[in-house]
Motif scaffolding. Structure first.
Motif, PDB file in Angstrom:
ATOM      1  N   PRO A 216     -74.699  -3.414   5.191  1.00 10.61           N
ATOM      2  CA  PRO A 216     -73.597  -2.853   4.392  1.00 10.61           C
ATOM      3  C   PRO A 216     -73.787  -1.357   4.192  1.00 10.61           C
ATOM      4  O   PRO A 216     -74.914  -0.868   4.100  1.00 10.61           O
ATOM      5  CB  PRO A 216     -73.706  -3.612   3.058  1.00 10.61           C
ATOM      6  CG  PRO A 216     -74.485  -4.851   3.373  1.00 10.61           C
ATOM      7  CD  PRO A 216     -75.430  -4.477   4.469  1.00 10.61           C
ATOM      8  N   ALA A 217     -72.679  -0.639   4.153  1.00  6.92           N
ATOM      9  CA  ALA A 217     -72.744   0.808   3.960  1.00  6.92           C
ATOM     10  C   ALA A 217     -73.362   1.129   2.602  1.00  6.92           C
ATOM     11  O   ALA A 217     -73.048   0.494   1.597  1.00  6.92           O
ATOM     12  CB  ALA A 217     -71.351   1.413   4.058  1.00  6.92           C
ATOM     13  N   ARG A 218     -74.260   2.091   2.585  1.00  4.64           N
ATOM     14  CA  ARG A 218     -74.911   2.515   1.342  1.00  4.64           C
ATOM     15  C   ARG A 218     -74.214   3.751   0.780  1.00  4.64           C
ATOM     16  O   ARG A 218     -73.615   4.533   1.522  1.00  4.64           O
ATOM     17  CB  ARG A 218     -76.387   2.833   1.589  1.00  4.64           C
ATOM     18  CG  ARG A 218     -77.232   1.631   1.989  1.00  4.64           C
ATOM     19  CD  ARG A 218     -78.664   2.077   2.237  1.00  4.64           C
ATOM     20  NE  ARG A 218     -79.514   0.969   2.638  1.00  4.64           N
ATOM     21  CZ  ARG A 218     -80.208   0.221   1.790  1.00  4.64           C
ATOM     22  NH1 ARG A 218     -80.160   0.486   0.492  1.00  4.64           N
ATOM     23  NH2 ARG A 218     -80.974  -0.771   2.228  1.00  4.64           N
ATOM     24  N   ALA A 219     -74.333   3.914  -0.519  1.00  5.46           N
ATOM     25  CA  ALA A 219     -73.812   5.120  -1.161  1.00  5.46           C
ATOM     26  C   ALA A 219     -74.673   6.297  -0.746  1.00  5.46           C
ATOM     27  O   ALA A 219     -75.900   6.275  -0.906  1.00  5.46           O
ATOM     28  CB  ALA A 219     -73.812   4.963  -2.676  1.00  5.46           C
ATOM     29  N   LEU A 220     -74.044   7.316  -0.214  1.00  4.47           N
ATOM     30  CA  LEU A 220     -74.783   8.472   0.275  1.00  4.47           C
ATOM     31  C   LEU A 220     -75.314   9.326  -0.879  1.00  4.47           C
ATOM     32  O   LEU A 220     -74.722   9.354  -1.959  1.00  4.47           O
ATOM     33  CB  LEU A 220     -73.881   9.328   1.163  1.00  4.47           C
ATOM     34  CG  LEU A 220     -73.491   8.690   2.497  1.00  4.47           C
ATOM     35  CD1 LEU A 220     -72.443   9.539   3.188  1.00  4.47           C
ATOM     36  CD2 LEU A 220     -74.706   8.545   3.391  1.00  4.47           C
ATOM     37  N   PRO A 221     -76.415  10.024  -0.657  1.00  2.00           N
ATOM     38  CA  PRO A 221     -76.959  10.925  -1.689  1.00  2.00           C
ATOM     39  C   PRO A 221     -76.122  12.198  -1.778  1.00  2.00           C
ATOM     40  O   PRO A 221     -76.370  13.174  -1.089  1.00  2.00           O
ATOM     41  CB  PRO A 221     -78.373  11.210  -1.187  1.00  2.00           C
ATOM     42  CG  PRO A 221     -78.286  11.033   0.290  1.00  2.00           C
ATOM     43  CD  PRO A 221     -77.264   9.965   0.530  1.00  2.00           C
ATOM     44  N   GLY A 222     -75.111  12.184  -2.606  1.00  2.00           N
ATOM     45  CA  GLY A 222     -74.226  13.338  -2.720  1.00  2.00           C
ATOM     46  C   GLY A 222     -72.944  13.118  -1.947  1.00  2.00           C
ATOM     47  O   GLY A 222     -72.828  12.200  -1.123  1.00  2.00           O
ATOM     48  N   ASP A 223     -71.974  13.976  -2.191  1.00  5.60           N
ATOM     49  CA  ASP A 223     -70.671  13.834  -1.554  1.00  5.60           C
ATOM     50  C   ASP A 223     -70.630  14.411  -0.152  1.00  5.60           C
ATOM     51  O   ASP A 223     -69.794  14.020   0.658  1.00  5.60           O
ATOM     52  CB  ASP A 223     -69.591  14.535  -2.416  1.00  5.60           C
ATOM     53  CG  ASP A 223     -69.454  13.890  -3.793  1.00  5.60           C
ATOM     54  OD1 ASP A 223     -69.694  12.682  -3.892  1.00  5.60           O
ATOM     55  OD2 ASP A 223     -69.108  14.615  -4.745  1.00  5.60           O
ATOM     56  N   ASP A 224     -71.518  15.346   0.146  1.00  8.47           N
ATOM     57  CA  ASP A 224     -71.488  16.046   1.428  1.00  8.47           C
ATOM     58  C   ASP A 224     -72.802  15.818   2.180  1.00  8.47           C
ATOM     59  O   ASP A 224     -73.837  16.370   1.808  1.00  8.47           O
ATOM     60  CB  ASP A 224     -71.277  17.548   1.189  1.00  8.47           C
ATOM     61  CG  ASP A 224     -71.073  18.323   2.471  1.00  8.47           C
ATOM     62  OD1 ASP A 224     -71.350  17.773   3.551  1.00  8.47           O
ATOM     63  OD2 ASP A 224     -70.657  19.484   2.398  1.00  8.47           O
ATOM     64  N   PRO A 225     -72.788  14.991   3.239  1.00  8.12           N
ATOM     65  CA  PRO A 225     -74.032  14.734   3.989  1.00  8.12           C
ATOM     66  C   PRO A 225     -74.659  16.003   4.544  1.00  8.12           C
ATOM     67  O   PRO A 225     -75.880  16.148   4.521  1.00  8.12           O
ATOM     68  CB  PRO A 225     -73.572  13.800   5.117  1.00  8.12           C
ATOM     69  CG  PRO A 225     -72.309  13.177   4.617  1.00  8.12           C
ATOM     70  CD  PRO A 225     -71.651  14.209   3.767  1.00  8.12           C
ATOM     71  N   ALA A 226     -73.815  16.934   5.051  1.00  7.17           N
ATOM     72  CA  ALA A 226     -74.363  18.170   5.622  1.00  7.17           C
ATOM     73  C   ALA A 226     -75.072  19.003   4.559  1.00  7.17           C
ATOM     74  O   ALA A 226     -76.141  19.569   4.803  1.00  7.17           O
ATOM     75  CB  ALA A 226     -73.248  18.984   6.281  1.00  7.17           C
ATOM     76  N   ALA A 227     -74.475  19.078   3.364  1.00  7.23           N
ATOM     77  CA  ALA A 227     -75.093  19.838   2.278  1.00  7.23           C
ATOM     78  C   ALA A 227     -76.409  19.195   1.851  1.00  7.23           C
ATOM     79  O   ALA A 227     -77.386  19.899   1.549  1.00  7.23           O
ATOM     80  CB  ALA A 227     -74.134  19.930   1.095  1.00  7.23           C
ATOM     81  N   PHE A 228     -76.449  17.870   1.828  1.00  8.21           N
ATOM     82  CA  PHE A 228     -77.685  17.175   1.456  1.00  8.21           C
ATOM     83  C   PHE A 228     -78.790  17.462   2.468  1.00  8.21           C
ATOM     84  O   PHE A 228     -79.925  17.777   2.095  1.00  8.21           O
ATOM     85  CB  PHE A 228     -77.436  15.674   1.368  1.00  8.21           C
ATOM     86  CG  PHE A 228     -78.678  14.869   1.110  1.00  8.21           C
ATOM     87  CD1 PHE A 228     -79.200  14.743  -0.169  1.00  8.21           C
ATOM     88  CD2 PHE A 228     -79.342  14.243   2.162  1.00  8.21           C
ATOM     89  CE1 PHE A 228     -80.358  14.011  -0.399  1.00  8.21           C
ATOM     90  CE2 PHE A 228     -80.496  13.499   1.940  1.00  8.21           C
ATOM     91  CZ  PHE A 228     -80.997  13.394   0.655  1.00  8.21           C
ATOM     92  N   VAL A 229     -78.443  17.372   3.759  1.00 12.67           N
ATOM     93  CA  VAL A 229     -79.435  17.638   4.799  1.00 12.67           C
ATOM     94  C   VAL A 229     -79.917  19.083   4.716  1.00 12.67           C
ATOM     95  O   VAL A 229     -81.115  19.364   4.817  1.00 12.67           O
ATOM     96  CB  VAL A 229     -78.851  17.337   6.191  1.00 12.67           C
ATOM     97  CG1 VAL A 229     -79.793  17.824   7.294  1.00 12.67           C
ATOM     98  CG2 VAL A 229     -78.606  15.838   6.352  1.00 12.67           C
ATOM     99  N   ALA A 230     -78.984  20.018   4.514  1.00 11.37           N
ATOM    100  CA  ALA A 230     -79.359  21.431   4.424  1.00 11.37           C
ATOM    101  C   ALA A 230     -80.308  21.686   3.260  1.00 11.37           C
ATOM    102  O   ALA A 230     -81.285  22.429   3.384  1.00 11.37           O
ATOM    103  CB  ALA A 230     -78.097  22.289   4.280  1.00 11.37           C
ATOM    104  N   ALA A 231     -80.031  21.048   2.113  1.00 11.98           N
ATOM    105  CA  ALA A 231     -80.883  21.235   0.941  1.00 11.98           C
ATOM    106  C   ALA A 231     -82.281  20.668   1.191  1.00 11.98           C
ATOM    107  O   ALA A 231     -83.291  21.275   0.792  1.00 11.98           O
ATOM    108  CB  ALA A 231     -80.253  20.574  -0.272  1.00 11.98           C
ATOM    109  N   GLN A 232     -82.351  19.514   1.842  1.00  9.67           N
ATOM    110  CA  GLN A 232     -83.648  18.913   2.127  1.00  9.67           C
ATOM    111  C   GLN A 232     -84.445  19.764   3.116  1.00  9.67           C
ATOM    112  O   GLN A 232     -85.663  19.922   2.974  1.00  9.67           O
ATOM    113  CB  GLN A 232     -83.453  17.501   2.699  1.00  9.67           C
ATOM    114  CG  GLN A 232     -82.838  16.512   1.721  1.00  9.67           C
ATOM    115  CD  GLN A 232     -83.709  16.311   0.488  1.00  9.67           C
ATOM    116  OE1 GLN A 232     -84.886  15.987   0.588  1.00  9.67           O
ATOM    117  NE2 GLN A 232     -83.127  16.523  -0.684  1.00  9.67           N
ATOM    118  N   LEU A 233     -83.760  20.307   4.106  1.00 11.23           N
ATOM    119  CA  LEU A 233     -84.450  21.148   5.081  1.00 11.23           C
ATOM    120  C   LEU A 233     -84.968  22.427   4.429  1.00 11.23           C
ATOM    121  O   LEU A 233     -86.067  22.896   4.744  1.00 11.23           O
ATOM    122  CB  LEU A 233     -83.508  21.485   6.237  1.00 11.23           C
ATOM    123  CG  LEU A 233     -83.086  20.319   7.138  1.00 11.23           C
ATOM    124  CD1 LEU A 233     -82.080  20.797   8.175  1.00 11.23           C
ATOM    125  CD2 LEU A 233     -84.296  19.680   7.804  1.00 11.23           C
ATOM    126  N   ALA A 234     -84.162  22.993   3.535  1.00 13.24           N
ATOM    127  CA  ALA A 234     -84.582  24.221   2.860  1.00 13.24           C
ATOM    128  C   ALA A 234     -85.793  23.983   1.971  1.00 13.24           C
ATOM    129  O   ALA A 234     -86.628  24.878   1.787  1.00 13.24           O
ATOM    130  CB  ALA A 234     -83.423  24.781   2.035  1.00 13.24           C
TER     131      ALA A 234
END
Length: 319
Positions: A216-234
């Motif tokens: 089943p689809a999970r609730a994503l961490p935040g509304d914007d996947p790209a922003a979440f990935v960018a924050a984690q990378l930073a």
């Protein structure tokens, strides 16, 4: 009546392309017709040459599969091969349209006959292009297409992943989104072994295997996947630290640098911080060289030593 039926069949075909499998009841609900009408429309699509598979049972299930020939009214063989190769090339790193090309590639390769897939792969391997800029590792287009389908269908996958330290371990994840950043692609997925969200660089993934299991689809961490990935990378640790205080507004620096948007923080209206930290001393040098304003630097000793050596070589070369 004929116009209504034609529009409904086009809508049915569109639905079949957006999900791996549909139940007859779900299709009937979407099209606002009976399950019996759906069955008739499926038979009409088959008569036209569209390879629609069905599963037995009370509800029934339908999926658009790869056939022996391309569905009519779409593309001939030469056009299909040409478009697939072009989409693979674009998905591999043509700035600005990677995600769009990837979605189109996933749709095309879903129904591409096996004989044409072999032609596409052979042509892709035989054609070489001149790269004028060192853009780093690129993801395999076939891997991109496979992961795009897995994200769409919420299909659990397994693969071997090599970390930044060089260790390799098996992973089992529920893929959610693909995110591009310059020449690099990242997979945002829920790691079932660690019960947490993880980000994986695609060029470090090997041995990808779809499991056939859908989660089943999970609730994503935040509304914007790209922003979440960018924050984690930073926030991820790097081997070498280098932070520049630039005498220019953040928007000015952001407009004149590539792939640093999430690593630029405003200090005031005339100054900003640029985090150039990286695992590579060469990339740090390239990042700082790309700044178009004066700056001061807070960096590790090995970074400063590397920059001084590079500056000495440049001064020597210019007399």
């Amino acid at each position: 009546m004929t116009s209504d039926m034609t529009g409904r069949m086009l809508r049915l075909l569109s639905l079949l392309q957006t999900r791996r499998e549909w139940s007859g009841a779900d299709l009937a609900d979407r099209l606002q017709v009976t399950v019996r009408t759906v069955r008739r429309d499926i038979d009409r699509l088959r008569d036209l040459g569209y390879p629609v598979d069905s599963a037995r049972g009370h509800a029934g299930g339908y999926r658009l599969a790869a056939g022996t020939d391309l569905p009519p009214l779409l593309l001939d063989d030469d056009e299909a091969v040409a478009i697939a190769v072009a989409l693979r090339t674009a998905a591999g790193g043509l700035t600005g349209i990677e995600e769009t090309a990837l979605r189109a590639l996933a749709k095309l390769e879903q129904v591409l006959p096996r004989r044409l897939r072999a032609q596409v792969t052979a042509l892709q391997q035989a054609v070489a292009g001149i790269t004028w800029e060192n853009r780093g590792p690129r993801a395999d287009p076939t891997l991109l297409a496979t992961l795009a389908l897995a994200c769409r269908d919420h299909e659990t996958i397994t693969f071997d992943y090599t970390t930044r330290t060089g260790t390799t371990a098996p992973r089992r994840v529920e893929p959610q989104h693909l995110v591009s950043s310059g020449s690099l692609w990242y997979l945002l997925a829920h790691d079932t072994g660690r019960d947490d969200w993880r980000i994986f660089r695609l060029d470090r993934i090997t041995g990808l295997t779809p499991t056939g299991h859908r989660a089943p689809a999970r609730a994503l961490p935040g509304d914007d996947p790209a922003a979440f990935v960018a924050a984690q990378l930073a926030a991820a640790p790097t081997r070498h630290r280098a932070v520049a205080t630039v005498s220019a507004p953040a928007e000015h620096v952001r407009a004149h640098t590539r792939h640093l948007a999430t690593r630029i923080r405003p200090v005031d209206e005339a100054t900003c911080l640029v985090d150039a930290s990286d695992d590579s001393l060469t990339r740090i040098t390239q990042t700082l060289a790309g700044l178009t304003a004066d700056y001061t630097l807070d960096a590790d000793p090995d970074v400063l030593h590397h920059l001084r050596a590079a500056a000495q070589r440049t001064l020597h070369a210019t007399g």
